[in-house]
Design a protein around this motif. Structure first.
Motif, PDB file in Angstrom:
ATOM      1  N   THR A   1       0.825  -1.207   0.000  1.00  0.00           N
ATOM      2  CA  THR A   1       0.000   0.000   0.000  1.00  0.00           C
ATOM      3  C   THR A   1       0.859   1.256   0.000  1.00  0.00           C
ATOM      4  N   THR A   2       1.971   1.221   0.714  1.00  0.00           N
ATOM      5  CA  THR A   2       2.887   2.366   0.733  1.00  0.00           C
ATOM      6  C   THR A   2       3.393   2.677  -0.670  1.00  0.00           C
TER       7      THR A   2
ATOM      8  N   ASN B   1       2.036   1.754  -3.476  1.00  0.00           N
ATOM      9  CA  ASN B   1       0.874   2.152  -4.271  1.00  0.00           C
ATOM     10  C   ASN B   1       0.658   3.661  -4.175  1.00  0.00           C
ATOM     11  N   TYR B   2       0.746   4.198  -2.965  1.00  0.00           N
ATOM     12  CA  TYR B   2       0.487   5.628  -2.783  1.00  0.00           C
ATOM     13  C   TYR B   2       1.668   6.496  -3.187  1.00  0.00           C
TER      14      TYR B   2
ATOM     15  N   ASN C   1      -3.743   0.140   6.104  1.00  0.00           N
ATOM     16  CA  ASN C   1      -4.240   1.368   5.500  1.00  0.00           C
ATOM     17  C   ASN C   1      -3.355   2.568   5.845  1.00  0.00           C
TER      18      ASN C   1
ATOM     19  N   THR D   1      -1.015   4.146   3.277  1.00  0.00           N
ATOM     20  CA  THR D   1      -1.373   5.239   2.380  1.00  0.00           C
ATOM     21  C   THR D   1      -0.647   6.516   2.799  1.00  0.00           C
ATOM     22  N   ASN D   2      -0.628   6.775   4.090  1.00  0.00           N
ATOM     23  CA  ASN D   2       0.009   7.990   4.575  1.00  0.00           C
ATOM     24  C   ASN D   2       1.516   7.905   4.569  1.00  0.00           C
TER      25      ASN D   2
END
Length: 435
Positions: free
Chosen positions: A18-19, A21-22, A155, A158-159
């Motif tokens: 996810t990291t 991805n963002y 999640n 993402t940040n």
């Protein structure tokens, strides 16, 4: 006997995916502040001095590029949820990572808005696979009482992705150019693809999962398979599906708005007492997204903690979502204050509220549906969120140019409470569907 904790390593793997991805999707938000990038996209000589009219035109065109990305993201969600439920989490997410990484590399070779629209469409389609795969993985690896917390942890990637982008991409763009920034992040995605492929398996097939932990993971005895053919139309007959759709359609556009327009807000806001450029924009973004990362983990933990104390899913999820929604309400003051530090804090708490909201809404799929339907349900929710994001993206540029940020922040501050009210009307009592 207590279970071991190998399942949490899977969360860390999803966090890493996810990291990246963002990081890949957010390079553009910082590249847009680079004059060379702006001039190349507008098709003017590099020696040309951009006027305010040129900048306004760039922002409107940029809004349409963002709309293109979100349309592709929506289409990807519709198709890839179905794909993942059929080929499995490992293959489905691997295909997505490969596609979005190649599209990220291709961004480095465009020289116009038209070319950028093509590569961002590919990127959006590929990146749509991340969340359906991750939510399905959580359903495979965790009992219900731990899912919101596990979702909150991955999640938070993402940040972390945004923080790393804000810390590195402005510096890289200033020293090596915007093309190298896109190239580097795309190659990182390919590296993560290899890590994912070598490490992921379902728990019942994984050599490092003990029989005790496997029994713990599967303690809910949730229905594994759906009787009959699973279609989108069949899923849409359930109010629980519409609750997830509403939660995503109304909240995701606000998160997309933050990702796309906050660099411009801090770079050109008419109300703030100072503006930020590529040289000094990184620190405020790190503060915003570190605080909001805490919100993702905390609100995911809080919902799970409520359930461990004996609350049912309905009370635990909705109470937590109400607290998340209240964190977002004050954000409209960010468009009115002249103090950049106050604006940063208001936006940080709003972003924390969103990620906590997202962690809990995503668990609707695994709380309320059989595991074999989780990716498709998540895909429907993601499709709705991306459609909402595309609608907001199409109007955000003109609204920003004509009226500033206040109308957009007013929408952001009220949306979550309205969404929670609609969800409560649709599903007064959350309970699993029988399929």
């Amino acid at each position: 006997m207590l279970p071991n904790n190998f399942r949490w390593r899977i969360v860390l793997l999803l966090f890493l995916v996810t990291t990246i991805n963002y990081i890949d999707r957010n390079v553009l938000s910082f590249a847009m502040l680079d004059d060379t990038f702006r001039k190349e996209m507008l098709g003017v000589p590099l020696t040309y001095t951009l006027t305010q009219a040129d900048l306004n035109d760039f922002k409107i065109q940029y809004g349409w590029i963002d709309t293109t990305f979100k349309i592709a993201y929506a289409l990807g969600f519709m198709m890839i949820g179905w794909f993942i439920d059929r080929v499995g989490t490992k293959r489905g997410l691997a295909a997505s990572i490969g596609l979005w990484s190649m599209a990220g590399i291709a961004n480095a070779f465009v020289g116009s808005f038209r070319g950028l629209a093509v590569t961002r469409f590919m990127l959006g389609f590929g990146e749509a696979g991340n969340f359906p795969s991750s939510i399905k993985s959580i359903a495979e690896w965790f009992p219900k009482k731990e899912r919101a917390f596990a979702t909150g942890i991955f999640n938070a990637g993402t940040n972390v992705g945004i923080i790393l982008t804000a810390a590195v991409i402005p510096w890289m763009t200033l020293h090596y150019g915007w093309r190298i920034s896109f190239m580097t992040t795309g190659v990182l995605g390919l590296a993560v693809l290899a890590i994912w492929w070598m490490n992921y398996q379902r728990p019942e097939k994984h050599a490092n999962v003990s029989p005790v932990e496997l029994r713990y993971i599967q303690q809910d005895h949730q229905q594994e398979e759906v009787a009959g053919r699973l279609t989108w139309w069949r899923l849409l007959r359930y109010r629980q599906t519409w609750a997830l759709i509403v939660g995503k359609f109304m909240a995701d556009p606000i998160w997309w708005f933050y990702l796309t327009w906050l660099p411009d807000f801090f770079n050109s806001s008419e109300s703030l007492d100072q503006t930020l450029d590529l040289q000094n924009i990184g620190l405020p973004f790190m503060v915003i997204y570190i605080i909001s990362d805490g919100g993702s983990v905390f609100f995911g933990w809080l919902s799970s903690q409520f359930m461990k104390q004996g609350w049912d899913i309905n009370r635990a999820r909705k109470t937590t979502m109400l607290l998340c929604a209240l964190c977002v309400v004050p954000i409209f003051f960010a468009a009115q204050t002249h103090n950049i530090y106050i604006a940063v804090v208001l936006i940080a708490f709003a972003a924390a509220g969103h990620l906590g909201w997202s962690a809990n809404v995503y668990t609707f799929a695994s709380d309320l549906f059989p595991k074999s339907a989780v990716a498709m349900v998540t895909g429907l929710g993601g499709f709705a969120g991306a459609v909402g994001g595309a609608i907001l993206a199409a109007i955000a540029g003109p609204v920003r140019v004509q009226f500033g940020y206040l109308p957009l922040f007013l929408v952001a501050g009220s949306t979550y409470l309205i969404a929670l009210l609609i969800i409560n009307v649709l599903v007064p009592k959350m309970k699993p569907v029988e399929m």
